[in-house]
Design an enzyme around this catalytic site. Structure first.
Site, PDB file in Angstrom:
ATOM      1  N   CYS A   2      12.846  73.593  27.623  1.00 43.50           N
ATOM      2  CA  CYS A   2      12.513  73.384  26.224  1.00 43.50           C
ATOM      3  C   CYS A   2      13.736  72.683  25.672  1.00 43.50           C
ATOM      4  CB  CYS A   2      12.376  74.702  25.463  1.00 43.50           C
ATOM      5  SG  CYS A   2      10.890  75.648  25.818  1.00 43.50           S
ATOM      6  N   GLY A  28       9.893  69.186  25.904  1.00 42.79           N
ATOM      7  CA  GLY A  28       8.791  70.058  25.499  1.00 42.79           C
ATOM      8  C   GLY A  28       7.882  69.328  24.539  1.00 42.79           C
ATOM      9  N   ASN A 101      15.841  78.152  25.476  1.00 40.93           N
ATOM     10  CA  ASN A 101      15.377  77.392  26.633  1.00 40.93           C
ATOM     11  C   ASN A 101      15.641  78.237  27.864  1.00 40.93           C
ATOM     12  OD1 ASN A 101      16.707  74.533  28.450  1.00 40.93           O
ATOM     13  ND2 ASN A 101      14.696  75.457  28.583  1.00 40.93           N
ATOM     14  N   GLY A 102      14.611  78.503  28.639  1.00 43.63           N
ATOM     15  CA  GLY A 102      14.784  79.304  29.848  1.00 43.63           C
ATOM     16  C   GLY A 102      13.669  80.304  29.985  1.00 43.63           C
ATOM     17  N   TYR A 257      14.736  65.545  37.397  1.00 47.72           N
ATOM     18  CA  TYR A 257      13.618  65.140  36.531  1.00 47.72           C
ATOM     19  C   TYR A 257      13.774  65.518  35.053  1.00 47.72           C
ATOM     20  CZ  TYR A 257       9.008  65.695  34.274  1.00 47.72           C
ATOM     21  OH  TYR A 257       7.970  65.686  33.387  1.00 47.72           O
ATOM     22  N   THR A 303      10.858  58.443  35.217  1.00 49.36           N
ATOM     23  CA  THR A 303      12.095  59.073  35.665  1.00 49.36           C
ATOM     24  C   THR A 303      12.648  58.511  36.968  1.00 49.36           C
ATOM     25  OG1 THR A 303      11.482  61.040  34.440  1.00 49.36           O
ATOM     26  CG2 THR A 303      13.172  61.332  36.110  1.00 49.36           C
ATOM     27  N   ASP A 365       9.272  58.098  43.787  1.00 46.83           N
ATOM     28  CA  ASP A 365       9.212  59.020  42.644  1.00 46.83           C
ATOM     29  C   ASP A 365      10.408  59.957  42.730  1.00 46.83           C
ATOM     30  OD1 ASP A 365       8.348  60.038  40.277  1.00 46.83           O
ATOM     31  OD2 ASP A 365       6.324  60.517  40.954  1.00 46.83           O
ATOM     32  N   ASP A 366      10.733  60.568  41.566  1.00 48.84           N
ATOM     33  CA  ASP A 366      11.869  61.500  41.569  1.00 48.84           C
ATOM     34  C   ASP A 366      11.506  62.762  42.340  1.00 48.84           C
ATOM     35  OD1 ASP A 366      10.513  61.419  38.639  1.00 48.84           O
ATOM     36  OD2 ASP A 366      10.761  63.474  39.326  1.00 48.84           O
TER      37      ASP A 366
HETATM   38  O1  LIG Z   1       3.603  65.808  41.642  1.00 44.34           O
HETATM   39  P1  LIG Z   1       3.343  65.960  40.182  1.00 44.34           P
HETATM   40  O2  LIG Z   1       2.813  67.310  39.854  1.00 44.34           O
HETATM   41  O3  LIG Z   1       2.527  64.847  39.627  1.00 44.34           O
HETATM   42  O4  LIG Z   1       4.760  65.952  39.439  1.00 44.34           O
HETATM   43  C1  LIG Z   1       5.758  64.994  39.663  1.00 44.34           C
HETATM   44  C2  LIG Z   1       5.637  63.823  38.726  1.00 44.34           C
HETATM   45  O5  LIG Z   1       5.668  64.285  37.344  1.00 44.34           O
HETATM   46  C3  LIG Z   1       6.789  63.722  36.681  1.00 44.34           C
HETATM   47  O6  LIG Z   1       6.421  62.588  35.928  1.00 44.34           O
HETATM   48  P2  LIG Z   1       6.033  62.641  34.375  1.00 44.34           P
HETATM   49  O7  LIG Z   1       4.850  61.812  34.137  1.00 44.34           O
HETATM   50  O8  LIG Z   1       5.949  64.070  33.918  1.00 44.34           O
HETATM   51  O9  LIG Z   1       7.284  62.069  33.572  1.00 44.34           O
HETATM   52  P3  LIG Z   1       8.157  60.740  33.653  1.00 44.34           P
HETATM   53  O10 LIG Z   1       7.439  59.682  32.848  1.00 44.34           O
HETATM   54  O11 LIG Z   1       9.447  61.164  33.044  1.00 44.34           O
HETATM   55  O12 LIG Z   1       8.338  60.320  35.068  1.00 44.34           O
HETATM   56  C4  LIG Z   1       7.733  63.323  37.777  1.00 44.34           C
HETATM   57  O13 LIG Z   1       8.571  62.253  37.352  1.00 44.34           O
HETATM   58  C5  LIG Z   1       6.798  62.879  38.874  1.00 44.34           C
HETATM   59  O14 LIG Z   1       6.358  61.557  38.635  1.00 44.34           O
HETATM   60  N1  LIG Z   2      10.570  76.142  28.923  1.00 41.35           N
HETATM   61  C1  LIG Z   2      11.230  77.007  28.221  1.00 41.35           C
HETATM   62  O1  LIG Z   2      12.444  76.972  28.138  1.00 41.35           O
HETATM   63  C2  LIG Z   2      10.386  78.073  27.580  1.00 41.35           C
HETATM   64  C3  LIG Z   2      11.090  79.064  26.690  1.00 41.35           C
HETATM   65  C4  LIG Z   2      10.296  80.350  26.560  1.00 41.35           C
HETATM   66  N2  LIG Z   2      10.289  81.074  27.816  1.00 41.35           N
HETATM   67  C5  LIG Z   2       8.874  80.045  26.098  1.00 41.35           C
HETATM   68  O2  LIG Z   2       7.953  80.144  26.872  1.00 41.35           O
HETATM   69  O3  LIG Z   2       8.697  79.687  24.965  1.00 41.35           O
HETATM   70 MG   LIG Z   3       7.225  60.696  36.794  1.00 49.99          MG
END
Ligand SMILES: O=P(O)(O)OC[C@H]1O[C@H](OP(=O)(O)OP(=O)(O)O)[C@H](O)[C@@H]1O
Ligand SMILES: NC(=O)CC[C@H](N)C(=O)O
Ligand SMILES: [Mg+2]
Length: 503
Positions: A2, A28, A101-102, A257, A303, A365-366
């Protein structure tokens, strides 16, 4: 993850917190909130949605005062209803609001303790409400009407003794000031900085340094694992270590990521760590596949771009932007349900045919998590005329759930869980799949700060750094937070009764 923000300023903070939240929006997308304080009163606005949708001009005008905290949410506990949007508020003592966050891994035990011993009421299933109540209860024990920083440091020490898991938090104490604290492993990131003005010094606490940059703040540093920062409403700052044995183990997935590339986390430039991920991945390809026939390297935006560009350089192969991203669609991975994630990939990314036609492409991909993106992207590359489609991931296979603030609660949803690399390659439909080695990923981050000895890398290893994460805990999490279950709860919980939302 978050995004959290806290500010004490010499002028109204509403616009600055809003702007900081927009910079942290990638952490988030489900809900956003801001609380401010003036003359002993709190002003709160929080709701589901993106920052730009949650705050209208009339809300902004009512968020008065020179101190406040903000939040963008990606739920990891409870539900994604607006009742669990943050900041959370508790009346006793002083009136405290907190952004977190966490994820707490002993939330269930704490909830019982809060009820039985501390006589505190919880009104939601959010672990953040628990964290706030533990902090508030411990602050209450100081029995002093006039707070002093020591009372707050003591309360944070007690939070560290009682809470397990990941937490980077910032709290606003009415009539007193702002507090920032981070769990003794420093799992989730949090930084603080200052901005010197003619009227005095403004302070900001934020999840990532990009928020400081965007608002003209100078980064003082990270809140160290176990440390707390207290800033009074008149701008006095004090910092103290509040944990007995802090062991720094930052979440390595932030570098893969979660974080923005232009952030500096624990003194490591995320951008440089990602460049190194690309270099090391290319070296692996050169080692294991010296006679490769890759014609072009294509990143899957956004990313992976940083790692892909350096991977292409190292391989001495052309780098091309073969997929164009619709900038108005958010991050897929942090969307709440699988149906929504699957649909959004095709809407978000569109191939440029001529970069694929007749070529052997290496898509980068990342990370591959559920495989939602990779499966569809490989199909799209083939439809666009690619000859061979190879796939490289800048992170190792994600095989285990995360319990510290990333919503990957269920091993069975992870495409790599229980599968060999060959099996994953066939599931996503690639001609060849290359994963980064964990040692190389750690080296890519560690070269930025050699003082980091350990990482929170459980999604790759299944090894959890807090001792309370048992197989039973993981089983219960899988059952309660699987996509299927969340969908069911979402259906039930769409009508929210608000108690303290000033909207
Ligand atoms: O295997 P998956 O479950 O698909 O998850 C991995 C993918 O999700 C994320 O992208 P995302 O679209 O969230 O964000 P980005 O635009 O920052 O890359 C990440 O960069 C990968 O591309
Ligand atoms: N991703 C998060 O950091 C979530 C914070 C908190 N556990 C919530 O669910 O709101
Ligand atoms: Mg991506």
């Amino acid at each position: 993850m978050c995004g959290i923000v806290g500010m004490v300023s010499t002028s109204p903070v509403n616009q600055d917190i809003y702007d900081a939240l927009t910079v942290l929006q990638h952490r988030g997308q489900d809900a956003a909130g801001i609380v401010t304080t003036e003359n002993g009163r709190l002003y709160l606005r929080k709701e589901n949605g993106l920052v730009r949708d949650v705050f209208r001009t009339d809300h902004m005008l009512r968020l008065v005062g020179n101190a406040g905290v903000g939040h963008v949410r990606y739920p990891t506990a409870g539900v994604d209803s607006s009742a669990e949007a943050q900041p959370f508020y508790v009346n006793t003592p002083y009136g405290i609001c907190l952004s977190h966050n966490g994820n707490l891994t002993n939330a269930e035990t704490l909830a019982k303790e809060l009820y039985r011993s501390d006589r505190r009421h919880l009104n939601t299933d959010s672990d953040t409400e628990i964290l706030l109540n533990v902090f508030a209860h411990e602050l209450m024990l100081s029995e002093r009407l006039e707070l002093a920083p020591d009372d707050i440091f003591k309360a944070v020490s007690a939070v560290h003794r009682r809470c397990r898991g990941g937490y980077a938090a910032t709290a606003l104490i009415t009539g007193y000031g702002l507090v920032g604290f981070r769990d003794p492993n420093g799992i989730r990131p949090v930084v603080y900085g200052k901005r010197v003005t003619e009227d005095g010094t403004d302070y900001m606490i934020a999840s990532e340094s990009v928020a400081l940059d965007a608002l003209g703040f100078e980064r003082i540093g990270d809140i160290e694992p176990g440390e707390a920062v207290v800033i009074t409403l008149d701008g006095q700052i004090q910092v103290q270590q509040c944990a007995d044995n802090p062991v720094h183990s930052p979440c390595i997935f932030e570098y893969v990521y979660l974080a923005r590339p232009d952030s500096v986390i624990d003194n490591v430039y995320v951008y440089k760590a990602r460049l190194r991920m690309g270099t090391f991945l290319a070296e692996k390809i050169q080692r294991e596949w010296p006679d490769h026939d890759i014609d072009v390297v294509i990143p899957i935006p956004s990313t992976s771009r940083t790692a892909a560009v350096e991977l292409a350089n190292q391989l001495d192969v052309k780098y091309r932007e073969g997929f164009i991203k619709n900038r108005y669609i958010g991050r897929t991975f942090i969307m709440p349900g699988q149906q929504q994630r699957v649909k959004s990939v095709r809407k978000k990314l569109n191939p440029i045919d001529l970069e694929f036609a007749g070529k052997n492409v290496l898509l980068v991909d990342d990370s591959i998590v559920r495989g939602t993106t990779s499966r569809q992207i490989i199909d799209m590359a083939r439809d666009a005329g690619a000859n061979k489609v190879y796939f490289a991931s800048a992170a190792p296979p994600v095989r285990y759930p995360n319990v510290y603030g990333i919503d990957m609660p269920s091993a069975s949803e992870l495409v790599a869980h229980g599968h060999s690399d060959e099996e994953i390659c066939s599931v996503i439909g690639a001609d060849r799949l290359i994963y980064q080695d964990l040692a190389d990923l750690k080296r890519a981050v560690g070269l930025g700060n050699e003082a980091i000895q350990e990482y929170e890398d459980s999604v790759f290893t299944g090894r959890y750094i807090t001792p309370d994460v048992s197989p039973e805990y993981l089983q219960a999490l899988e059952t309660s937070r699987s996509d299927e279950n969340k969908e069911e709860r979402r259906r039930k919980d769409n009508a929210v009764l608000e108690i303290h939302n000033d909207s």
